[in-house]
Write a protein that holds these residues in place. Structure first.
Motif, PDB file in Angstrom:
ATOM      1  N   TYR A 251       0.879  -1.171   0.000  1.00 17.25           N
ATOM      2  CA  TYR A 251       0.000   0.000   0.000  1.00 17.25           C
ATOM      3  C   TYR A 251       0.915   1.218   0.000  1.00 17.25           C
ATOM      4  O   TYR A 251       1.637   1.461   0.967  1.00 17.25           O
ATOM      5  CB  TYR A 251      -0.908  -0.019   1.216  1.00 17.25           C
ATOM      6  CG  TYR A 251      -1.828  -1.225   1.242  1.00 17.25           C
ATOM      7  CD1 TYR A 251      -3.185  -1.092   0.985  1.00 17.25           C
ATOM      8  CD2 TYR A 251      -1.324  -2.498   1.502  1.00 17.25           C
ATOM      9  CE1 TYR A 251      -4.024  -2.206   0.989  1.00 17.25           C
ATOM     10  CE2 TYR A 251      -2.143  -3.610   1.509  1.00 17.25           C
ATOM     11  CZ  TYR A 251      -3.492  -3.463   1.251  1.00 17.25           C
ATOM     12  OH  TYR A 251      -4.314  -4.562   1.244  1.00 17.25           O
ATOM     13  N   ALA A 253       1.700   5.346  -0.646  1.00 18.87           N
ATOM     14  CA  ALA A 253       1.213   6.718  -0.733  1.00 18.87           C
ATOM     15  C   ALA A 253       2.029   7.452  -1.786  1.00 18.87           C
ATOM     16  O   ALA A 253       3.251   7.438  -1.757  1.00 18.87           O
ATOM     17  CB  ALA A 253       1.348   7.408   0.619  1.00 18.87           C
ATOM     18  N   LEU A 262      -3.608   6.520  -2.675  1.00 13.55           N
ATOM     19  CA  LEU A 262      -3.040   5.289  -2.173  1.00 13.55           C
ATOM     20  C   LEU A 262      -3.061   4.264  -3.304  1.00 13.55           C
ATOM     21  O   LEU A 262      -4.111   3.943  -3.844  1.00 13.55           O
ATOM     22  CB  LEU A 262      -3.852   4.780  -0.983  1.00 13.55           C
ATOM     23  CG  LEU A 262      -3.327   3.520  -0.327  1.00 13.55           C
ATOM     24  CD1 LEU A 262      -2.113   3.836   0.538  1.00 13.55           C
ATOM     25  CD2 LEU A 262      -4.417   2.863   0.517  1.00 13.55           C
ATOM     26  N   MET A 277      -6.941  10.708  -2.839  1.00 15.78           N
ATOM     27  CA  MET A 277      -6.745  11.564  -1.669  1.00 15.78           C
ATOM     28  C   MET A 277      -7.014  13.017  -2.046  1.00 15.78           C
ATOM     29  O   MET A 277      -6.842  13.411  -3.200  1.00 15.78           O
ATOM     30  CB  MET A 277      -5.317  11.427  -1.151  1.00 15.78           C
ATOM     31  CG  MET A 277      -4.933  10.024  -0.717  1.00 15.78           C
ATOM     32  SD  MET A 277      -5.764   9.492   0.783  1.00 15.78           S
ATOM     33  CE  MET A 277      -5.050  10.609   1.988  1.00 15.78           C
ATOM     34  N   PRO A 281      -0.422  12.638  -0.531  1.00 16.79           N
ATOM     35  CA  PRO A 281      -0.185  11.771   0.629  1.00 16.79           C
ATOM     36  C   PRO A 281       1.303  11.555   0.838  1.00 16.79           C
ATOM     37  O   PRO A 281       2.106  11.709  -0.091  1.00 16.79           O
ATOM     38  CB  PRO A 281      -0.879  10.476   0.229  1.00 16.79           C
ATOM     39  CG  PRO A 281      -0.722  10.426  -1.258  1.00 16.79           C
ATOM     40  CD  PRO A 281      -0.750  11.867  -1.735  1.00 16.79           C
ATOM     41  N   ASN A 283       2.562   8.938   3.599  1.00 14.87           N
ATOM     42  CA  ASN A 283       2.919   7.638   4.152  1.00 14.87           C
ATOM     43  C   ASN A 283       1.664   6.959   4.681  1.00 14.87           C
ATOM     44  O   ASN A 283       0.594   7.582   4.769  1.00 14.87           O
ATOM     45  CB  ASN A 283       3.968   7.787   5.261  1.00 14.87           C
ATOM     46  CG  ASN A 283       4.927   6.617   5.318  1.00 14.87           C
ATOM     47  OD1 ASN A 283       4.562   5.481   5.053  1.00 14.87           O
ATOM     48  ND2 ASN A 283       6.163   6.889   5.680  1.00 14.87           N
ATOM     49  N   CYS A 284       1.784   5.691   5.083  1.00 14.49           N
ATOM     50  CA  CYS A 284       0.618   4.954   5.563  1.00 14.49           C
ATOM     51  C   CYS A 284       1.052   3.800   6.454  1.00 14.49           C
ATOM     52  O   CYS A 284       2.202   3.353   6.408  1.00 14.49           O
ATOM     53  CB  CYS A 284      -0.219   4.437   4.389  1.00 14.49           C
ATOM     54  SG  CYS A 284       0.698   3.434   3.208  1.00 14.49           S
ATOM     55  N   LEU A 292      -6.526   1.315   7.595  1.00 13.15           N
ATOM     56  CA  LEU A 292      -5.272   1.926   7.168  1.00 13.15           C
ATOM     57  C   LEU A 292      -5.276   3.405   7.533  1.00 13.15           C
ATOM     58  O   LEU A 292      -6.257   4.115   7.286  1.00 13.15           O
ATOM     59  CB  LEU A 292      -5.092   1.768   5.665  1.00 13.15           C
ATOM     60  CG  LEU A 292      -3.697   2.072   5.125  1.00 13.15           C
ATOM     61  CD1 LEU A 292      -2.719   0.984   5.537  1.00 13.15           C
ATOM     62  CD2 LEU A 292      -3.717   2.195   3.609  1.00 13.15           C
ATOM     63  N   TYR A 293      -4.182   3.864   8.123  1.00 13.73           N
ATOM     64  CA  TYR A 293      -3.998   5.278   8.448  1.00 13.73           C
ATOM     65  C   TYR A 293      -3.042   5.880   7.421  1.00 13.73           C
ATOM     66  O   TYR A 293      -2.022   5.270   7.072  1.00 13.73           O
ATOM     67  CB  TYR A 293      -3.430   5.434   9.856  1.00 13.73           C
ATOM     68  CG  TYR A 293      -4.418   5.074  10.943  1.00 13.73           C
ATOM     69  CD1 TYR A 293      -5.212   6.054  11.531  1.00 13.73           C
ATOM     70  CD2 TYR A 293      -4.573   3.756  11.357  1.00 13.73           C
ATOM     71  CE1 TYR A 293      -6.129   5.731  12.515  1.00 13.73           C
ATOM     72  CE2 TYR A 293      -5.493   3.421  12.341  1.00 13.73           C
ATOM     73  CZ  TYR A 293      -6.272   4.419  12.914  1.00 13.73           C
ATOM     74  OH  TYR A 293      -7.186   4.092  13.889  1.00 13.73           O
ATOM     75  N   ILE A 294      -3.365   7.071   6.951  1.00 15.63           N
ATOM     76  CA  ILE A 294      -2.588   7.728   5.902  1.00 15.63           C
ATOM     77  C   ILE A 294      -2.268   9.152   6.343  1.00 15.63           C
ATOM     78  O   ILE A 294      -3.165   9.882   6.780  1.00 15.63           O
ATOM     79  CB  ILE A 294      -3.368   7.769   4.571  1.00 15.63           C
ATOM     80  CG1 ILE A 294      -3.886   6.382   4.189  1.00 15.63           C
ATOM     81  CG2 ILE A 294      -2.490   8.338   3.449  1.00 15.63           C
ATOM     82  CD1 ILE A 294      -4.899   6.383   3.058  1.00 15.63           C
ATOM     83  N   THR A 295      -1.011   9.537   6.245  1.00 13.25           N
ATOM     84  CA  THR A 295      -0.631  10.926   6.492  1.00 13.25           C
ATOM     85  C   THR A 295      -0.538  11.666   5.162  1.00 13.25           C
ATOM     86  O   THR A 295      -0.251  11.068   4.124  1.00 13.25           O
ATOM     87  CB  THR A 295       0.722  11.015   7.210  1.00 13.25           C
ATOM     88  OG1 THR A 295       1.692  10.224   6.509  1.00 13.25           O
ATOM     89  CG2 THR A 295       0.615  10.536   8.639  1.00 13.25           C
ATOM     90  N   ARG A 312      -7.990   8.165   7.877  1.00  9.68           N
ATOM     91  CA  ARG A 312      -8.237   6.743   8.120  1.00  9.68           C
ATOM     92  C   ARG A 312      -9.235   6.226   7.097  1.00  9.68           C
ATOM     93  O   ARG A 312     -10.174   6.917   6.714  1.00  9.68           O
ATOM     94  CB  ARG A 312      -8.790   6.549   9.533  1.00  9.68           C
ATOM     95  CG  ARG A 312      -9.139   5.110   9.897  1.00  9.68           C
ATOM     96  CD  ARG A 312      -9.454   4.976  11.390  1.00  9.68           C
ATOM     97  NE  ARG A 312     -10.576   5.800  11.814  1.00  9.68           N
ATOM     98  CZ  ARG A 312     -10.922   6.000  13.093  1.00  9.68           C
ATOM     99  NH1 ARG A 312     -10.219   5.438  14.073  1.00  9.68           N
ATOM    100  NH2 ARG A 312     -11.943   6.773  13.409  1.00  9.68           N
TER     101      ARG A 312
END
Length: 318
Positions: A251, A253, A262, A277, A281, A283-284, A292-295, A312
């Motif tokens: 996965y 980003a 993603l 997104m 993005p 990272n994840c 899944l959490y994504i910054t 999220r």
């Protein structure tokens, strides 16, 4: 702050030769139709490196100079460590300690360990007596060896290493150059069986490498047998950080504008699914199974500077 964003799905199609368009072949297996992204926090300067803590919370870097912590039980985001040494990529090891890549631009240019009691110490900050460029992201194998990437995207500190490579550090702190057969390594993963390391070769030069590559792990921990699994081609923003599920799927980003999102790949680089997104993005990381959490960059708000946050999404595949 909490908000939801409905996102359109990318149409499925077959794969072409690299460099190529990302045409997902199994969208509904991974992403629920009509999915939405949940914005959990949106007050960062530049968010990066989410990592699941032993208690189920999610730590992530705000590269302004702090590490944040999101608690899924309460929905609250608090400061975990400040200053962070310009921490970027984060991972918790088997002992529950936070391992962090601390970068340049006023940071510590090291790989650090934050113990359970909050004490911070250096795992590694040099190779052959020379300071690292800017440790960026890391992965930890079953033996506790830390693989990390060392590019230089920013910061004016004099460079002591004239290439941008991937290193491996033993639990005792012995540092080995794993490979320099990349242009600008960024995100990194180790397969669950420890035989393969995946690297995002993300050159900031538009004509440089924009690739997902894999290496075979040698007996001494170094990396060989490079393979290009996916080539985004020139003039596109490629992969930043990555996560891996229990089946070895990746996965990633990456992208910008209409392509920001993603990207889900199979272990051989097969395009499987895409999540759009609202901004770039970074990272994840997985939290609970299927979550899944994504910054990355938060949504645009009229009259306000654009911020970075934590998202999220609940996926179809466990």
């Amino acid at each position: 702050m909490k908000a939801f964003f409905a996102c359109a799905l990318l149409a499925c199609a077959g794969c072409a030769t690299a460099p190529r368009e990302f045409n997902p072949a199994a969208q509904d297996r991974f992403v629920p139709p009509g999915y939405s992204l949940e914005l959990l926090w949106n007050e960062g300067d530049f968010t990066e490196g989410p990592a699941r803590a032993p208690d189920g919370s999610i730590c992530f870097s705000d590269i302004g100079n702090r590490i944040m912590k999101f608690d899924p039980k309460t929905g609250r985001t608090t400061v975990f460590r400040e200053p962070s040494g310009k921490a970027n990529g984060l991972k918790f090891d088997a002992q529950g300690r936070l391992i962090a890549c601390e970068g340049a631009g006023g940071g510590n240019r090291r790989v650090s360990i934050t113990d359970a009691d909050g004490q911070v110490r250096t795992l590694a900050d040099r190779w052959n007596g020379r300071r690292f460029n800017s440790p960026n992201d890391l992965a930890i194998d079953a033996k506790g060896n830390v693989y990390f990437t060392d590019p230089r995207y920013g910061g004016n500190e004099p460079r002591e290493i004239d290439f941008e490579g991937v290193y491996v550090v033993t639990p005792a702190g012995a540092v080995t150059l794993a490979t320099r057969d990349v242009q600008k390594p960024n995100g990194i993963l180790v397969s669950r069986d420890g035989t393969t390391v995946y690297v995002a070769d993300t050159n900031s030069d538009a004509r440089g490498n924009h690739q997902l590559v894999s290496f075979r792990v040698q007996f001494d921990g170094t990396l060989d047998d490079k393979r290009v699994l996916y080539d985004f081609g020139p003039d596109r923003r490629p992969i930043d950080g990555m996560a891996m599920d229990a089946a070895g799927r990746i996965y990633a980003a990456g992208g910008t504008g209409e392509r920001s999102g993603l990207y889900v790949f199979g272990p051989e680089g097969e395009p499987l699914a895409f999540v759009r997104m609202p901004g770039d993005p970074t990272n994840c990381a997985f939290g609970d199974p299927g979550v899944l959490y994504i910054t990355g960059q938060g949504p645009e708000e009229a009259g306000k500077p654009r911020r970075f946050g934590l998202f999220r999404i609940r996926l179809t595949a466990p």
